[in-house]
Design a protein around this motif. Structure first.
Motif, PDB file in Angstrom:
ATOM      1  N   MET A   1      18.884  38.627  19.516  1.00 42.78           N
ATOM      2  CA  MET A   1      20.036  39.456  19.196  1.00 42.78           C
ATOM      3  C   MET A   1      20.982  39.487  20.398  1.00 42.78           C
ATOM      4  N   SER A   2      22.239  39.259  20.140  1.00 46.30           N
ATOM      5  CA  SER A   2      23.220  39.290  21.216  1.00 46.30           C
ATOM      6  C   SER A   2      23.590  40.730  21.543  1.00 46.30           C
ATOM      7  N   PRO A   3      24.133  40.961  22.734  1.00 49.12           N
ATOM      8  CA  PRO A   3      24.534  42.324  23.091  1.00 49.12           C
ATOM      9  C   PRO A   3      25.627  42.820  22.156  1.00 49.12           C
ATOM     10  N   ARG A   4      25.615  44.088  21.919  1.00 51.64           N
ATOM     11  CA  ARG A   4      26.653  44.676  21.073  1.00 51.64           C
ATOM     12  C   ARG A   4      27.875  44.998  21.916  1.00 51.64           C
ATOM     13  N   THR A   5      29.020  45.024  21.248  1.00 51.42           N
ATOM     14  CA  THR A   5      30.280  45.310  21.926  1.00 51.42           C
ATOM     15  C   THR A   5      30.912  46.540  21.289  1.00 51.42           C
ATOM     16  N   HIS A   6      31.255  47.527  22.098  1.00 49.91           N
ATOM     17  CA  HIS A   6      31.909  48.727  21.579  1.00 49.91           C
ATOM     18  C   HIS A   6      33.292  48.373  21.066  1.00 49.91           C
ATOM     19  N   LEU A   7      33.594  48.809  19.843  1.00 50.04           N
ATOM     20  CA  LEU A   7      34.912  48.567  19.259  1.00 50.04           C
ATOM     21  C   LEU A   7      35.795  49.801  19.311  1.00 50.04           C
ATOM     22  N   THR A   8      35.333  50.893  18.727  1.00 50.73           N
ATOM     23  CA  THR A   8      36.127  52.110  18.630  1.00 50.73           C
ATOM     24  C   THR A   8      35.234  53.243  18.147  1.00 50.73           C
ATOM     25  N   SER A   9      35.766  54.417  18.124  1.00 45.53           N
ATOM     26  CA  SER A   9      35.068  55.556  17.536  1.00 45.53           C
ATOM     27  C   SER A   9      35.229  55.484  16.018  1.00 45.53           C
ATOM     28  N   ALA A  10      34.202  55.859  15.278  1.00 43.59           N
ATOM     29  CA  ALA A  10      34.308  55.889  13.817  1.00 43.59           C
ATOM     30  C   ALA A  10      35.432  56.828  13.386  1.00 43.59           C
ATOM     31  N   ASP A  11      35.659  57.892  14.150  1.00 44.85           N
ATOM     32  CA  ASP A  11      36.747  58.824  13.836  1.00 44.85           C
ATOM     33  C   ASP A  11      38.122  58.187  13.994  1.00 44.85           C
ATOM     34  N   ASP A  12      38.217  57.119  14.796  1.00 50.35           N
ATOM     35  CA  ASP A  12      39.506  56.451  15.010  1.00 50.35           C
ATOM     36  C   ASP A  12      39.813  55.392  13.955  1.00 50.35           C
ATOM     37  N   VAL A  13      38.865  55.146  13.046  1.00 49.84           N
ATOM     38  CA  VAL A  13      39.136  54.246  11.923  1.00 49.84           C
ATOM     39  C   VAL A  13      39.841  55.086  10.863  1.00 49.84           C
ATOM     40  N   PRO A  14      41.120  54.810  10.606  1.00 57.00           N
ATOM     41  CA  PRO A  14      41.868  55.645   9.660  1.00 57.00           C
ATOM     42  C   PRO A  14      41.232  55.667   8.273  1.00 57.00           C
ATOM     43  N   GLU A  15      41.363  56.797   7.598  1.00 57.14           N
ATOM     44  CA  GLU A  15      40.846  56.894   6.232  1.00 57.14           C
ATOM     45  C   GLU A  15      41.602  55.964   5.297  1.00 57.14           C
ATOM     46  N   GLN A  16      42.848  55.678   5.590  1.00 54.53           N
ATOM     47  CA  GLN A  16      43.655  54.735   4.821  1.00 54.53           C
ATOM     48  C   GLN A  16      44.106  53.610   5.735  1.00 54.53           C
ATOM     49  N   GLY A  17      43.950  52.384   5.309  1.00 55.90           N
ATOM     50  CA  GLY A  17      44.491  51.260   6.051  1.00 55.90           C
ATOM     51  C   GLY A  17      43.503  50.485   6.886  1.00 55.90           C
ATOM     52  N   GLY A  18      42.633  51.162   7.620  1.00 54.40           N
ATOM     53  CA  GLY A  18      41.631  50.466   8.415  1.00 54.40           C
ATOM     54  C   GLY A  18      42.049  50.268   9.867  1.00 54.40           C
ATOM     55  N   TRP A  19      41.259  49.480  10.583  1.00 48.71           N
ATOM     56  CA  TRP A  19      41.435  49.225  12.018  1.00 48.71           C
ATOM     57  C   TRP A  19      41.218  47.743  12.257  1.00 48.71           C
ATOM     58  N   LEU A  20      42.217  47.069  12.822  1.00 49.43           N
ATOM     59  CA  LEU A  20      42.205  45.618  12.973  1.00 49.43           C
ATOM     60  C   LEU A  20      41.785  45.196  14.378  1.00 49.43           C
ATOM     61  N   PHE A  21      40.945  44.151  14.437  1.00 46.37           N
ATOM     62  CA  PHE A  21      40.595  43.548  15.718  1.00 46.37           C
ATOM     63  C   PHE A  21      40.406  42.053  15.518  1.00 46.37           C
ATOM     64  N   THR A  22      40.275  41.329  16.611  1.00 39.84           N
ATOM     65  CA  THR A  22      40.160  39.876  16.569  1.00 39.84           C
ATOM     66  C   THR A  22      38.867  39.450  17.239  1.00 39.84           C
ATOM     67  N   VAL A  23      38.198  38.491  16.593  1.00 38.08           N
ATOM     68  CA  VAL A  23      36.974  37.924  17.149  1.00 38.08           C
ATOM     69  C   VAL A  23      37.206  36.454  17.461  1.00 38.08           C
ATOM     70  N   GLU A  24      36.355  35.918  18.338  1.00 33.56           N
ATOM     71  CA  GLU A  24      36.407  34.499  18.661  1.00 33.56           C
ATOM     72  C   GLU A  24      35.190  33.812  18.053  1.00 33.56           C
ATOM     73  N   GLU A  25      35.465  32.722  17.345  1.00 36.26           N
ATOM     74  CA  GLU A  25      34.409  31.907  16.742  1.00 36.26           C
ATOM     75  C   GLU A  25      33.768  31.041  17.828  1.00 36.26           C
ATOM     76  N   PRO A  26      32.568  30.482  17.585  1.00 37.86           N
ATOM     77  CA  PRO A  26      31.924  29.628  18.584  1.00 37.86           C
ATOM     78  C   PRO A  26      32.793  28.457  19.053  1.00 37.86           C
ATOM     79  N   GLY A  27      33.640  27.913  18.189  1.00 37.01           N
ATOM     80  CA  GLY A  27      34.509  26.804  18.575  1.00 37.01           C
ATOM     81  C   GLY A  27      35.767  27.232  19.300  1.00 37.01           C
ATOM     82  N   GLY A  28      35.962  28.537  19.475  1.00 37.47           N
ATOM     83  CA  GLY A  28      37.126  29.037  20.197  1.00 37.47           C
ATOM     84  C   GLY A  28      38.260  29.542  19.323  1.00 37.47           C
ATOM     85  N   SER A  29      38.189  29.330  18.015  1.00 36.31           N
ATOM     86  CA  SER A  29      39.274  29.817  17.157  1.00 36.31           C
ATOM     87  C   SER A  29      39.174  31.336  17.009  1.00 36.31           C
TER      88      SER A  29
END
Length: 145
Positions: A1-29
């Motif tokens: 299992m890889s280390p976990r990464t903190h994203l945000t507080s659950a309270d900071d995820v809006p009830e409408q709309g959501g919370w956007l972030f970006t991940v990197e794939e193994p190939g770099g995309s």
């Protein structure tokens, strides 16, 4: 299992709309992912419709449109269950959204997916030298929310 990464507080995820972030794939995309607050936790989905992978479900101007527990594709109106990712209607019927593993612990949301690494909060193009000022989604949708 890889280390976990903190994203945000659950309270900071809006009830409408959501919370956007970006991940990197193994190939770099880079790939956009959005969090949605559910009645019993948080779900994370890759930001594209299964019917047309260039169609974003989360848009910067409104977030993800969720109606009656379903994520609505702004182009064709297919609705994906916000908790399971499954779609049983419209052009995407029979498909499932691509999930990204997250864990909520003590009110904090962590990226726990072994297949990607956290890049940054916000859209994939954030912080790039791209001079494209066109923030309009690539959609010919007649749907309005």
């Amino acid at each position: 299992m890889s280390p976990r990464t903190h994203l945000t507080s659950a309270d900071d995820v809006p009830e409408q709309g959501g919370w956007l972030f970006t991940v990197e794939e193994p190939g770099g995309s880079l790939q956009e992912v959005f969090l949605l607050r559910l009645a019993d936790g948080v779900a994370a989905w890759r930001n594209y419709c299964q019917h047309e992978t260039d169609q974003e479900l989360y848009r910067e101007d409104i977030g993800a449109v969720v109606r009656d527990g379903g994520i609505v594709c702004p182009k064709h109106g297919s609705v994906f269950d916000a908790a399971t990712g499954h779609c049983d209607n419209g052009p995407a019927a029979g498909s499932d959204l691509a999930e990204v593993a997250v864990t909520v612990e003590l009110g904090e949301v962590y990226l726990t997916d072994d297949d990607v690494t956290f890049s940054h909060e916000g859209p994939a193009g954030a912080g790039s030298d791209d001079d494209d000022d066109d923030d309009v989604p690539d959609s010919t949708s007649h749907l309005r929310f």
